[in-house]
Write an enzyme that holds these catalytic residues in place. Structure first.
Site, PDB file in Angstrom:
ATOM      1  N   GLU A  53       0.749  -1.384   0.046  1.00 48.48           N
ATOM      2  CA  GLU A  53      -0.120   0.053   0.007  1.00 48.48           C
ATOM      3  C   GLU A  53       1.142   0.817  -0.352  1.00 48.48           C
ATOM      4  O   GLU A  53       0.693   2.681  -0.416  1.00 48.48           O
ATOM      5  CB  GLU A  53      -0.930   0.012   0.875  1.00 48.48           C
ATOM      6  N   ASP A  78     -11.609  -6.751  -2.884  1.00 43.32           N
ATOM      7  CA  ASP A  78     -12.206  -8.194  -2.522  1.00 43.32           C
ATOM      8  C   ASP A  78     -13.734  -7.825  -1.750  1.00 43.32           C
ATOM      9  O   ASP A  78     -13.889  -6.855  -1.493  1.00 43.32           O
ATOM     10  CB  ASP A  78     -11.485  -9.682  -1.549  1.00 43.32           C
TER      11      ASP A  78
HETATM   12  N1  ADE Z   1      -8.703  -5.560   4.044  1.00 45.10           N
HETATM   13  C1  ADE Z   1      -9.300  -6.001   2.978  1.00 45.10           C
HETATM   14  N2  ADE Z   1      -9.827  -6.820   1.987  1.00 45.10           N
HETATM   15  C2  ADE Z   1     -10.317  -7.117   3.462  1.00 45.10           C
HETATM   16  C3  ADE Z   1     -11.751  -7.857   4.194  1.00 45.10           C
HETATM   17  N3  ADE Z   1     -12.230  -8.318   3.661  1.00 45.10           N
HETATM   18  N4  ADE Z   1     -12.084  -7.417   5.418  1.00 45.10           N
HETATM   19  C4  ADE Z   1     -10.798  -6.778   6.602  1.00 45.10           C
HETATM   20  N5  ADE Z   1      -9.832  -5.700   5.563  1.00 45.10           N
HETATM   21  C5  ADE Z   1      -9.555  -6.041   4.579  1.00 45.10           C
END
Ligand code: ADE
Length: 227
Positions: free
Chosen positions: A11, A195
């Site tokens: 990041e 995601d």
């Molecule tokens: N960062 C990226 N994806 C995430 C998720 N599904 N839950 C918590 N932090 C995250």
């Protein structure tokens, strides 16, 4: 001076690559980089995963004289219609894993604090304008949910959206928000979605974090250029 925090190496390394006149300092176990990005004085550092790491580094940034703070990186989508690569700019942030309901507090409420910490209005505007100028990228404004949990379950993700109205889940934002609010430092969280916080989250997170990190970096650089 503007502070920029990210949790993971992916990041931040794209931004560090662009840092001009970089000076490295060690404070409280963290490595901080001072320098200029898009001609603006910045302090940048990687906090590591989770709320404790994020809060500790945010407090160091406050003591180092940071006046505005941008937390950037990736998150899991919670809001309907949101997809990998979309960008969420925070209106406010909530710690979804705080539970003092046994003593009469709302879920997510830290006793003695507000339920959510609002992001700085000017930084929000700047982030929305900048992200909105990126070609073919959907940008939304809304609540960010933070907890010491990687959300990878569709029912859990839906429940979080229903309970708090959060658009994305990550693991640092509300901790930074709490520290900044106490110190009177304006903040905004800019998250690109890696995601959907469901059963595919683990694989998607690994696959799409590089793309999401590139988008988040583009927004932060653009914001600094417009400041
Ligand atoms: N960062 C990226 N994806 C995430 C998720 N599904 N839950 C918590 N932090 C995250």
């Amino acid at each position: 001076m503007i502070g920029i925090i990210g949790a993971m190496r992916e990041e931040l390394e794209l931004l560090l690559d662009e840092l001009v006149g970089a000076e490295e300092l060690r404070v409280g176990g963290y490595t901080l980089f001072r320098g200029h990005l898009a001609g603006k004085p910045v302090l940048i550092s990687q906090c590591g995963i989770g709320k404790v790491n994020a809060a500790a580094l945010a407090q160091i940034f406050v003591l180092e004289g940071v006046k505005q703070l941008v937390l950037t990186g990736v998150a899991g989508a919670l809001g309907p219609g949101l997809e990998v690569g979309d960008i969420v700019v925070s209106t406010d942030a909530v710690q979804h894993d705080v539970d003092v309901r046994a003593l009469g507090y709302a879920l997510g409420e830290v006793p003695g604090e507000r339920l959510s910490w609002p992001a700085d209005a000017a930084l929000q505007r700047l982030a929305l304008e900048t992200a909105g100028a990126l070609e073919g990228v959907k940008v939304v404004s809304g609540r960010v949910l933070s907890g010491d949990q990687f959300i990878a379950n569709r029912e859990r993700a839906r429940g979080l959206y229903r309970t708090f109205g959060g658009l994305c889940a990550e693991m640092e934002g509300a901790a930074v928000a709490q520290v900044c609010s106490r110190a009177g430092v304006g903040f905004v969280i800019v998250r690109s979605l890696s995601d959907s916080a469901d059963g595919s989250a683990e694989v998607d997170f690994r696959t799409f974090t590089p793309l999401a990190a590139r988008r988040a970096k583009a927004v932060v650089l653009g914001m600094l250029a417009r400041l």
